[in-house]
Write an enzyme that holds these catalytic residues in place. Sequence first.
Site, PDB file in Angstrom:
ATOM      1  N   HIS A 150      49.284  44.903  41.134  1.00  0.00           N
ATOM      2  CA  HIS A 150      48.089  44.350  40.884  1.00  0.00           C
ATOM      3  C   HIS A 150      47.881  42.862  40.390  1.00  0.00           C
ATOM      4  O   HIS A 150      48.900  42.595  39.677  1.00  0.00           O
ATOM      5  CB  HIS A 150      47.421  45.277  39.882  1.00  0.00           C
ATOM      6  N   MET A 151      46.841  42.288  40.191  1.00  0.00           N
ATOM      7  CA  MET A 151      46.495  41.097  39.832  1.00  0.00           C
ATOM      8  C   MET A 151      45.764  41.194  38.528  1.00  0.00           C
ATOM      9  O   MET A 151      44.797  41.768  38.482  1.00  0.00           O
ATOM     10  CB  MET A 151      45.737  40.132  40.854  1.00  0.00           C
TER      11      MET A 151
END
Length: 173
Positions: free
Chosen positions: A131-132
């Site tokens: 995930h960012m």
Amino acid sequence: MSREATIGASVDHLFAPWRMEYIKGIPEQGCLFCRMYDAPSDQDRQNLVLLRQPATLVMLNKFPYNSGHLLVAPRRHVANLTEVEPDEANALMAGVQLVLAILGKEMSPEGFNVGANLGRIAGAGIPGHVHMHVVPRWSGDTNFMPVIGEVKVVGEHLDRTWESLYEAFQTAL
């Protein structure tokens, strides 16, 4: 008087009981992002979910670095960016771009930190699902508290941040 005695004598207490969940660790209940993607939309507020798209999920970080700290995750459970398919990578980047645009409009930050922690040793709290992180930044959002007090002060409650951003995400599409 020693430095420790001086510091101890003048320190005020900042009570943050909700942090104990983080300190003790969240019990394993499967992947957070997979659970949130599949959760009913009437639970979005309590789950801090701002947007579900066919290929991505956007949600508030429950343990934010700053107000507006958002997470963008691909739909598919994949541990590393090297495993993300090209169409998933495009959707992930489009999600990050959307987050940047909405945060820019709604919160007026002076800058952003954008990145991914890959692997537990790199700081990934959820190492099994890439995930960012998108963290809005303002001049003056850092102070002595993390260094001296070992605590980060977040200026807005998560409920208020969710309220201010949810409608913007729903109308952005």
